[in-house]
Motif scaffolding. Sequence first.
Motif, PDB file in Angstrom:
ATOM      1  N   GLU A  20       0.838  -1.213   0.000  1.00  0.00           N
ATOM      2  CA  GLU A  20       0.000   0.000   0.000  1.00  0.00           C
ATOM      3  C   GLU A  20       0.862   1.249   0.000  1.00  0.00           C
ATOM      4  O   GLU A  20       0.589   2.227  -0.700  1.00  0.00           O
ATOM      5  N   ILE A  21       1.915   1.206   0.818  1.00  0.00           N
ATOM      6  CA  ILE A  21       2.786   2.382   0.914  1.00  0.00           C
ATOM      7  C   ILE A  21       3.541   2.573  -0.404  1.00  0.00           C
ATOM      8  O   ILE A  21       3.665   3.688  -0.916  1.00  0.00           O
ATOM      9  N   MET A  22       4.019   1.468  -0.971  1.00  0.00           N
ATOM     10  CA  MET A  22       4.760   1.598  -2.231  1.00  0.00           C
ATOM     11  C   MET A  22       3.863   2.133  -3.343  1.00  0.00           C
ATOM     12  O   MET A  22       4.285   2.971  -4.144  1.00  0.00           O
ATOM     13  N   ALA A  23       2.625   1.665  -3.369  1.00  0.00           N
ATOM     14  CA  ALA A  23       1.693   2.138  -4.394  1.00  0.00           C
ATOM     15  C   ALA A  23       1.426   3.638  -4.203  1.00  0.00           C
ATOM     16  O   ALA A  23       1.427   4.415  -5.175  1.00  0.00           O
ATOM     17  N   LEU A  24       1.238   4.038  -2.956  1.00  0.00           N
ATOM     18  CA  LEU A  24       0.999   5.464  -2.688  1.00  0.00           C
ATOM     19  C   LEU A  24       2.229   6.296  -3.049  1.00  0.00           C
ATOM     20  O   LEU A  24       2.111   7.365  -3.665  1.00  0.00           O
ATOM     21  N   ARG A  28       3.614   9.760  -6.263  1.00  0.00           N
ATOM     22  CA  ARG A  28       3.997  11.090  -5.773  1.00  0.00           C
ATOM     23  C   ARG A  28       5.390  11.468  -6.263  1.00  0.00           C
ATOM     24  O   ARG A  28       6.173  10.604  -6.648  1.00  0.00           O
ATOM     25  N   GLU A  29       5.681  12.762  -6.181  1.00  0.00           N
ATOM     26  CA  GLU A  29       7.015  13.208  -6.605  1.00  0.00           C
ATOM     27  C   GLU A  29       7.850  13.619  -5.397  1.00  0.00           C
ATOM     28  O   GLU A  29       7.307  14.006  -4.367  1.00  0.00           O
ATOM     29  N   ASN A  30       9.163  13.571  -5.559  1.00  0.00           N
ATOM     30  CA  ASN A  30      10.118  14.014  -4.524  1.00  0.00           C
ATOM     31  C   ASN A  30       9.932  13.340  -3.172  1.00  0.00           C
ATOM     32  O   ASN A  30      10.115  13.958  -2.123  1.00  0.00           O
ATOM     33  N   VAL A  31       9.578  12.097  -3.222  1.00  0.00           N
ATOM     34  CA  VAL A  31       9.422  11.349  -1.972  1.00  0.00           C
ATOM     35  C   VAL A  31      10.814  10.989  -1.445  1.00  0.00           C
ATOM     36  O   VAL A  31      11.716  10.647  -2.215  1.00  0.00           O
ATOM     37  N   ARG A 338      -0.017   8.744   6.685  1.00  0.00           N
ATOM     38  CA  ARG A 338      -0.029  10.183   6.981  1.00  0.00           C
ATOM     39  C   ARG A 338       1.342  10.806   6.748  1.00  0.00           C
ATOM     40  O   ARG A 338       1.467  11.906   6.216  1.00  0.00           O
ATOM     41  N   LEU A 339       2.368  10.089   7.182  1.00  0.00           N
ATOM     42  CA  LEU A 339       3.733  10.607   7.006  1.00  0.00           C
ATOM     43  C   LEU A 339       4.025  10.835   5.526  1.00  0.00           C
ATOM     44  O   LEU A 339       4.621  11.845   5.142  1.00  0.00           O
ATOM     45  N   LEU A 340       3.541   9.916   4.711  1.00  0.00           N
ATOM     46  CA  LEU A 340       3.779  10.037   3.274  1.00  0.00           C
ATOM     47  C   LEU A 340       2.946  11.177   2.683  1.00  0.00           C
ATOM     48  O   LEU A 340       3.453  12.019   1.934  1.00  0.00           O
ATOM     49  N   GLN A 341       1.667  11.191   3.064  1.00  0.00           N
ATOM     50  CA  GLN A 341       0.786  12.199   2.475  1.00  0.00           C
ATOM     51  C   GLN A 341       1.146  13.615   2.928  1.00  0.00           C
ATOM     52  O   GLN A 341       1.117  14.557   2.151  1.00  0.00           O
ATOM     53  N   GLU A 342       1.528  13.744   4.205  1.00  0.00           N
ATOM     54  CA  GLU A 342       1.762  15.098   4.731  1.00  0.00           C
ATOM     55  C   GLU A 342       3.218  15.551   4.584  1.00  0.00           C
ATOM     56  O   GLU A 342       3.491  16.735   4.454  1.00  0.00           O
TER      57      GLU A 342
END
Length: 386
Positions: A20-24, A28-31, A338-342
């Motif tokens: 799930e985290i890898m897909a999210l 996204r860019e600049n992760v 949340r850490l990824l999204q925010e």
Amino acid sequence: MKPRPAASRALTMPRSAIREIMALAAGRENVIHMEIGEPDFSTPDHIITGALEAAQRGFTKYTPNPGMASLREAIAAHVSARTGTKIGAQRVVITTGAVGGLFCALMSVTDAGDEVLIPDPGWPNYESITHLAGAKPVQFELLSDAGFVPDFDTIEAMVTERTKAIMMNTPSNPTGAVLPAGIMERLADFAKRHGIYVISDEIYEDIIFEGEHVSAARFGLDDRLFLVSGASKTYAMTGWRLGYVICPEDLAPVAAALIEPVASCASSISQKAYEIALAGPQDCVAEFREIYRRRRDILLDILGNTGLLPVVPAGAFYALVDITDRHAAQGSLAFAKRLLQEKNVAVVPGITFGPSCDRYVRVAFTTGDDALLEGLTVLRDFIHRP
Ligand code: PLP
């Protein structure tokens, strides 16, 4: 008529929350990537060149199921020298990644309904392979207070008539713990007393910062040990899919036969590449290790005094980070999302590694120093000031 249902064994196979985290993260860019469990280096040039030349010379055919005779010899000599034991080439089965070795080992010894003792926290594939074999995973907890080292008094109480094997992993993904000789000796004693197999996953054996790697092969387990390792982590060769399992002598033909319907053999070109890796200069192994050590020290600089590190990783390239300070109710998957999204920082939710692990996230130091420093700082601040 509609097609009949798909296989429940396949549909109910436990899947890891990391997907799930890898897909999210992929969307996204600049992760800042601290979720990835593989070396960020390229395979050393001499290995690539040697394999390319072999392919150009026509080394592109099937090999026997257990692999090329010369590579089996080389692996046997390599492991014998490391462990101070005498391992014959007939015990070596070359597999599609270490994961193929784990699969062969488990499929060789378990019947439907058998039980397999697996560590929690532990690599999630142990559970899924056990499930595919039709066996039952029985998780034993590794306590952070004990440095994530197994407690054999607890494990003893879990043994039943159906227990067939125990899986062990040193250095560990995800804890970074390196199991000392005393514990490996207890593991051997435990397996001998109960008549069970040991499947020892030692894929991170070359990435050690403190202490020494102690192989299960040192403890007279020849008739019940499946020792799994391979090229992936030591030589930054994850994509070549090349591993091996050293089996009890009578079970090596069984494990090798299991390869026939699944892969026929490991890739011939990758086998050649690993042969070159083992025979060639080993500076790259030390260089990679020193880079991981430097990054591990960055981790200590940022998280060492915060109380967020349950143990200091002594090997592999992972650490668990305690998120309970502010996020106890949330759980590790929601936290990681949340850490990824925010904050655009990707980590692996601890729940991936077992039910005891939901209070942690796993970080991997497989990203450059600057990104790692930034990612860990963001993570620390996010835990303290969500
Ligand atoms: N064992 C552990 C503990 C791992 O973390 C991994 C990969 O991440 C493997 C085995 C699989 O290694 P390979 O890529 O050689 O299949």
